[in-house]
Design a protein around this motif. Structure first.
Motif, mmCIF file in Angstrom:
data_model
loop_
_atom_site.group_PDB
_atom_site.id
_atom_site.type_symbol
_atom_site.label_atom_id
_atom_site.label_comp_id
_atom_site.label_asym_id
_atom_site.label_seq_id
_atom_site.Cartn_x
_atom_site.Cartn_y
_atom_site.Cartn_z
ATOM 1 N N UNK A 153 0.833 -1.212 0.000
ATOM 2 C CA UNK A 153 0.000 0.000 0.000
ATOM 3 C C UNK A 153 0.861 1.253 0.000
ATOM 4 N N UNK A 154 2.021 1.200 0.648
ATOM 5 C CA UNK A 154 2.949 2.331 0.584
ATOM 6 C C UNK A 154 3.397 2.551 -0.856
ATOM 7 N N UNK A 155 3.761 1.468 -1.531
ATOM 8 C CA UNK A 155 4.186 1.581 -2.933
ATOM 9 C C UNK A 155 3.065 2.125 -3.821
ATOM 10 N N UNK A 156 1.844 1.634 -3.618
ATOM 11 C CA UNK A 156 0.714 2.140 -4.407
ATOM 12 C C UNK A 156 0.460 3.618 -4.108
ATOM 13 N N UNK A 198 -9.066 3.753 -0.779
ATOM 14 C CA UNK A 198 -8.921 2.944 -1.987
ATOM 15 C C UNK A 198 -10.191 2.946 -2.821
ATOM 16 N N UNK A 199 -11.328 2.794 -2.152
ATOM 17 C CA UNK A 199 -12.602 2.826 -2.879
ATOM 18 C C UNK A 199 -12.850 4.205 -3.485
ATOM 19 N N UNK A 210 -6.508 -1.943 -5.723
ATOM 20 C CA UNK A 210 -5.422 -2.684 -5.068
ATOM 21 C C UNK A 210 -5.292 -2.266 -3.604
ATOM 22 N N UNK A 211 -5.322 -0.974 -3.335
ATOM 23 C CA UNK A 211 -5.248 -0.493 -1.946
ATOM 24 C C UNK A 211 -6.432 -1.013 -1.144
#
Length: 122
Positions: free
Chosen positions: A17-20, A73-74, A101-102
Motif C-alpha cells: 500500500x505504501x508503494x501504491x 482505496x474505494x 489494489x489499496x
C-alpha cells in the motif's frame, strides 16, 4: 478497536500500500498531467494519505487504519467518475487499478484483524 503486532511477513500488505500510495502521488508526473487538474490533485492528496496511513500501520496494525485505507482505496477507484476525468484514459486506469489494489490489501488486513488468534481488542 482491534490491533495486531506485525511480524516481518505481515508487513507485506502495508508495504505494498505504501508503494501504491507513492505511485499515485507520482502519477501526475509520469502521466504528464497538469498540476491543477482534478486527477492530479486527487492523486496527490489520496496517494499521500494512503502512504502515511500505511507507514503508520507497518509496526502495529489497528482496524481504524485499515478502514481508512479501504475507504481511500474505494474513493480513488470511483474518483474518475465523481470528479469528471473518466474519459481521460491513463489517469482513469491508474486511479481504478491502484484504488482497487489499496482497497483489496486493506480488506485483507481487516480480515486478518478479525480472524487471527494474535489479534486482540484494545
Amino acid at each position: 478497536m482491534r490491533t495486531i503486532e506485525n511480524r516481518t511477513e505481515d508487513m507485506v500488505p502495508n508495504a505494498l500500500n505504501i508503494l501504491f500510495g507513492v505511485a499515485l502521488v507520482l502519477a501526475p508526473w509520469y502521466l504528464g498531467l497538469g498540476y491543477e487538474t482534478a486527477a492530479a490533485r486527487n492523486a496527490f492528496i489520496s496517494g499521500g494519505a494512503i502512504t502515511v496511513i500505511a507507514v503508520v500501520a507497518l509496526g502495529k496494525t489497528y482496524d481504524w487504519e485499515e478502514y481508512l485505507n479501504l475507504a481511500l482505496g474505494l474513493w480513488v477507484s470511483i474518483a474518475p467518475w465523481v470528479l469528471g476525468f473518466a474519459e481521460a484514459g491513463p489517469p482513469m486506469w491508474v486511479h481504478v487499478v491502484f484504488g482497487l489494489a489499496v482497497a483489496a490489501f486493506a480488506a485483507f488486513e481487516l480480515w486478518r484483524l478479525f480472524v487471527s488468534p494474535q489479534a486482540r481488542s484494545v
